[in-house]
Design a protein around this motif. Structure first.
Motif, short mmCIF file in Angstrom:
data_model
loop_
_atom_site.label_atom_id
_atom_site.label_comp_id
_atom_site.label_asym_id
_atom_site.label_seq_id
_atom_site.Cartn_x
_atom_site.Cartn_y
_atom_site.Cartn_z
N ASN A 1 -0.03 -2.03 -3.78
CA ASN A 1 0.81 -0.84 -3.70
C ASN A 1 0.01 0.43 -3.95
O ASN A 1 0.20 1.45 -3.29
CB ASN A 1 1.97 -0.93 -4.69
CG ASN A 1 3.03 -1.91 -4.22
OD1 ASN A 1 3.20 -2.11 -3.03
ND2 ASN A 1 3.72 -2.54 -5.17
N ILE A 2 -0.92 0.37 -4.93
CA ILE A 2 -1.76 1.53 -5.22
C ILE A 2 -2.62 1.89 -4.02
O ILE A 2 -2.72 3.05 -3.62
CB ILE A 2 -2.64 1.25 -6.47
CG1 ILE A 2 -1.76 1.21 -7.72
CG2 ILE A 2 -3.73 2.31 -6.60
CD1 ILE A 2 -2.49 0.73 -8.96
N LYS A 3 -3.27 0.85 -3.43
CA LYS A 3 -4.11 1.10 -2.26
C LYS A 3 -3.29 1.64 -1.09
O LYS A 3 -3.74 2.52 -0.35
CB LYS A 3 -4.83 -0.19 -1.85
CG LYS A 3 -6.03 -0.55 -2.71
CD LYS A 3 -6.68 -1.82 -2.20
CE LYS A 3 -7.99 -2.09 -2.94
NZ LYS A 3 -9.05 -1.15 -2.51
N LEU A 4 -2.09 1.11 -0.91
CA LEU A 4 -1.23 1.54 0.19
C LEU A 4 -0.85 3.01 0.04
O LEU A 4 -0.97 3.80 0.99
CB LEU A 4 0.02 0.66 0.24
CG LEU A 4 1.03 1.00 1.34
CD1 LEU A 4 0.39 0.83 2.71
CD2 LEU A 4 2.26 0.11 1.21
N HIS A 5 -0.43 3.41 -1.14
CA HIS A 5 -0.02 4.79 -1.36
C HIS A 5 -1.21 5.74 -1.30
O HIS A 5 -1.07 6.89 -0.84
CB HIS A 5 0.71 4.91 -2.69
CG HIS A 5 2.08 4.30 -2.68
ND1 HIS A 5 3.13 4.85 -1.97
CD2 HIS A 5 2.58 3.18 -3.26
CE1 HIS A 5 4.22 4.11 -2.13
NE2 HIS A 5 3.90 3.08 -2.90
N GLU A 6 -2.40 5.27 -1.73
CA GLU A 6 -3.60 6.10 -1.59
C GLU A 6 -3.93 6.33 -0.13
O GLU A 6 -4.29 7.44 0.27
CB GLU A 6 -4.78 5.41 -2.29
CG GLU A 6 -4.74 5.50 -3.81
CD GLU A 6 -5.91 4.76 -4.44
OE1 GLU A 6 -6.65 4.06 -3.70
OE2 GLU A 6 -6.06 4.87 -5.67
N ALA A 7 -3.81 5.26 0.68
CA ALA A 7 -4.09 5.38 2.11
C ALA A 7 -3.10 6.35 2.77
O ALA A 7 -3.49 7.19 3.59
CB ALA A 7 -4.03 4.01 2.78
N ILE A 8 -1.83 6.25 2.42
CA ILE A 8 -0.81 7.14 3.00
C ILE A 8 -1.09 8.59 2.63
O ILE A 8 -0.99 9.50 3.46
CB ILE A 8 0.59 6.71 2.52
CG1 ILE A 8 0.95 5.35 3.13
CG2 ILE A 8 1.64 7.75 2.90
CD1 ILE A 8 2.22 4.75 2.56
N SER A 9 -1.49 8.82 1.37
CA SER A 9 -1.77 10.19 0.93
C SER A 9 -2.97 10.79 1.66
O SER A 9 -3.07 12.01 1.80
CB SER A 9 -2.00 10.21 -0.58
OG SER A 9 -3.20 9.52 -0.91
N LYS A 10 -3.88 9.93 2.12
CA LYS A 10 -5.07 10.39 2.84
C LYS A 10 -4.88 10.33 4.35
O LYS A 10 -5.84 10.53 5.11
CB LYS A 10 -6.28 9.54 2.45
CG LYS A 10 -6.66 9.66 0.97
CD LYS A 10 -7.81 8.71 0.65
CE LYS A 10 -8.17 8.77 -0.84
NZ LYS A 10 -9.27 7.82 -1.16
#
Length: 360
Positions: A82-91
């Motif tokens: 989930n952390i990686k997913l939200h980081e990817a979305i933010s970028k």
């Protein structure tokens, strides 16, 4: 499903391409990232790899529960993803990769790299089997740790007894000792020499093992003779601690073991038994069917220590008279036992003693 319909003519086209591709993967539409998904498709490779269909796994929770049965690890992976997913979305990125251990239905856990491509709420998750690579990396890491440990031993543990022998030799040469001191030093020289020989032998065997230079040559072995000869090598140490050693292996013979490897195994086990058996203790060698047992009346081991041995995390512990070691003897025993088609089990209780069984 607008994205799907704009790229493919029909759902059948998606299915054909999905089953053609070599990796197990999921095509899914997620309504909220951590709550619910609608399973659109599991390709044949994924069903074969993990043993589940879309009917078996209707939502995210079921996926995590089945593929990550350990609750702590499940939560760890879920949070990391989930952390990686939200980081990817933010970028504004469209890909996420993560490595994890998944448990296919009715099989052992394996390592996979999970590659996720997403666009809006539409996801494709591919699972690449990296189990062999991870295991190899773990072995290389372990070898590197052992090499570093060997350098530490060579730089410290071996240097100390050699320095002691050198200092005593200097004192002898300059006649700086009395007769009583001379007798005490001769005893110390003997102890230090035996310590050095044991360390050097362990290091050489460990080096041979790590460089794969050991060839197994199965022969017939008469254990009464083999064990009696090994005991002779430790005669002075046994006498010094007044330990009683009995050998009842007269009729015990194996025909498919390497004699040199078995010598190393038994020498290390006997050395360990002597090390942790106090004055006037007992060490027994006996057999039952195809099992050779070495039993001592020493200080024993906790279950945590036994688990540490099985996990190859042995740490040197001083003996009942402060005898030292390098913490690799039991690792050698375990590894050599596997090479020689033996199962080696430890039974022990603190304050009672230890029983080591070699099952052929």
């Amino acid at each position: 499903m607008i994205v799907m319909e704009s790229f493919f003519k029909s759902k059948e086209d998606v299915v054909k391409i999905a089953n053609f591709l070599p990796y197990p993967f999921i095509i899914t539409e997620i309504e909220t990232f951590d709550a619910h998904f609608q399973s659109l498709f599991f390709n044949e490779n994924l069903i074969q790899e993990f043993g589940y269909t879309t009917q078996d796994i209707p939502d995210v929770d079921t996926w995590y529960q089945l593929l990550y049965p350990d609750e702590a690890y499940r939560n760890e992976i879920r949070n990391a993803w989930n952390i990686k997913l939200h980081e990817a979305i933010s970028k504004n990125e469209k890909e996420v990769k993560i490595k994890a251990r998944l448990k296919p239905k009715g099989k052992e856990e394996k390592w996979y790299e999970i590659k996720t491509f997403f666009l809006d709420n539409f996801f494709i998750l591919a699972f690449v089997d990296i189990n062999n690579e991870v295991i190899l990396q773990e072995k290389l890491t372990k070898i590197n740790r052992n090499n570093e440990r060997m350098l530490s031993i060579l730089g410290h543990d071996l240097r100390n007894p050699i320095a002691n022998l050198s200092a005593m030799s200097f004192m002898f040469e300059n006649n700086d000792v009395t007769d009583e001191e001379f007798k005490a030093m001769v005893k110390l020289i003997y102890q230090e020499s035996n310590l050095l020989l044991g360390m050097i032998e362990t290091i050489l065997n460990w080096t041979r093992l790590n460089f794969n230079t050991i060839e197994v040559s199965p022969v017939g072995i008469q254990y009464q003779t083999l064990v009696t000869d090994i005991i002779g090598f430790y005669k002075s140490m046994i006498h010094h601690k007044n330990i009683s050693v009995s050998v009842d292996l007269q009729d015990f013979v194996t025909r498919d073991c390497d004699a040199e490897i078995m010598t190393v195994i038994i020498r290390n086990l006997l050395s360990n038994a002597i090390k942790f058996t106090p004055q006037y203790g007992q060490i027994k060698f006996y057999h039952n069917d195809n099992v050779l047992t070495i039993e001592d009346s020493g200080v024993g081991m906790s279950q945590e220590k036994i688990m540490s041995i099985k996990a190859n995390n042995c740490i040197s512990t001083n003996g009942t008279e402060n005898e030292k070691g390098i913490g690799m003897g039991l690792q050698l025993v375990k590894c050599f036992g596997e090479m020689n088609n033996c199962e080696i089990d430890f039974e022990s209780s603190p304050g009672i003693g230890t029983k080591v069984s070699i099952r052929f």
